[in-house]
Motif scaffolding. Sequence first.
Motif, mmCIF file in Angstrom:
data_model
loop_
_atom_site.group_PDB
_atom_site.id
_atom_site.type_symbol
_atom_site.label_atom_id
_atom_site.label_comp_id
_atom_site.label_asym_id
_atom_site.label_seq_id
_atom_site.Cartn_x
_atom_site.Cartn_y
_atom_site.Cartn_z
ATOM 1 N N ARG A 1 46.839 36.649 43.211
ATOM 2 C CA ARG A 1 47.921 36.387 42.193
ATOM 3 C C ARG A 1 49.348 37.039 42.663
ATOM 4 N N SER B 1 35.536 39.594 41.519
ATOM 5 C CA SER B 1 36.334 38.279 41.391
ATOM 6 C C SER B 1 37.681 38.466 40.770
ATOM 7 N N THR B 2 37.821 39.204 39.503
ATOM 8 C CA THR B 2 38.726 39.677 38.875
ATOM 9 C C THR B 2 39.882 40.333 39.766
ATOM 10 N N ASN C 1 43.987 38.893 30.464
ATOM 11 C CA ASN C 1 44.368 38.421 31.824
ATOM 12 C C ASN C 1 45.598 37.656 32.108
ATOM 13 N N SER D 1 41.248 38.287 42.091
ATOM 14 C CA SER D 1 42.327 37.398 41.562
ATOM 15 C C SER D 1 43.746 37.858 41.507
#
Length: 298
Positions: free
Chosen positions: A291, A283-284, A234, A287
């Motif tokens: 970002r 969720s990832t 990540n 994200s």
Amino acid sequence: MNMPDGSAAVSDGGPPMAVLAFDHRERAFASVRSTGMTREEIGRSKELIFEAFVAAVDSGLAGTRPGVLIDEEFGAPIARRAAALGFPVSMPVERAFEPVFTFEYGGDYRRHLLEFRPACAKALVHHRTTDPLEARQTQLTRLRELSEFLAEQSIGFMLELIVGQSDGGTGQIPTVDVEELCGSMAEMQNAGVLVDQWKVEGISSPDEAAQVAAQAVVANPRATCVVLGAGAPNDVVGHWLDVAAATPGFSGFAIGRSIWGGAVASWLDGRLARHQAIEQIASTYRSCALRYMGARVS
């Protein structure tokens, strides 16, 4: 659900693309789990990833344009459902793990593409200017044929160009070999390969990202770049997203295993319930979109 515009084949100056990539074929997809996967498990996993994609869209993706990159072999029903929902669908045309670009369906690739009419056709190619001349010429000939067909059919061309990454032995965030990447892009452009979206390995330097974006438009002023994830952790993917988002000429991301790999393996191994795996992937993915947009406006 807000219905997106799935008609756009390439970036048109609108919201950045947030592409969830799960077009990996059997060997590559199964590699995210230490014990591998059966074909049935791969199919179920891709269904789970698509459910996570829809859940993320429902929760909001920060103004990005969501889309999927999915293969015909395991994901034909998913491709049709995504298109029916109005999402831009990209589909691969390369045969996996071939050293020289080869069409998945040989000379029948045109019929397969026209059956689905995806927004983009994606070709993954390993290509360096130092590779043997014969192999390069074979790839360039096939890629030009593909690009000409796609242009005739108004299907976008996403070229995933892999030249290799390195941290220079410093242990820092890896970056693509930018000089080699730009050289390979130029070689393809000079051979008449017309690309709409260059799917490129992560770049850690803003100056180098700008160099790649400038090369992308040499043969096609509307061409853009999207950054891939390469299965990286990540923090690394986050840095690549920051650099891409802040660079004019980059139009989003197309990331796969870095988003769903761990959750899929944990679900198949029984460490996550199905709804938990869906939530984790959603969720990832969300994200990454947040970002990208945060870096884009900062």
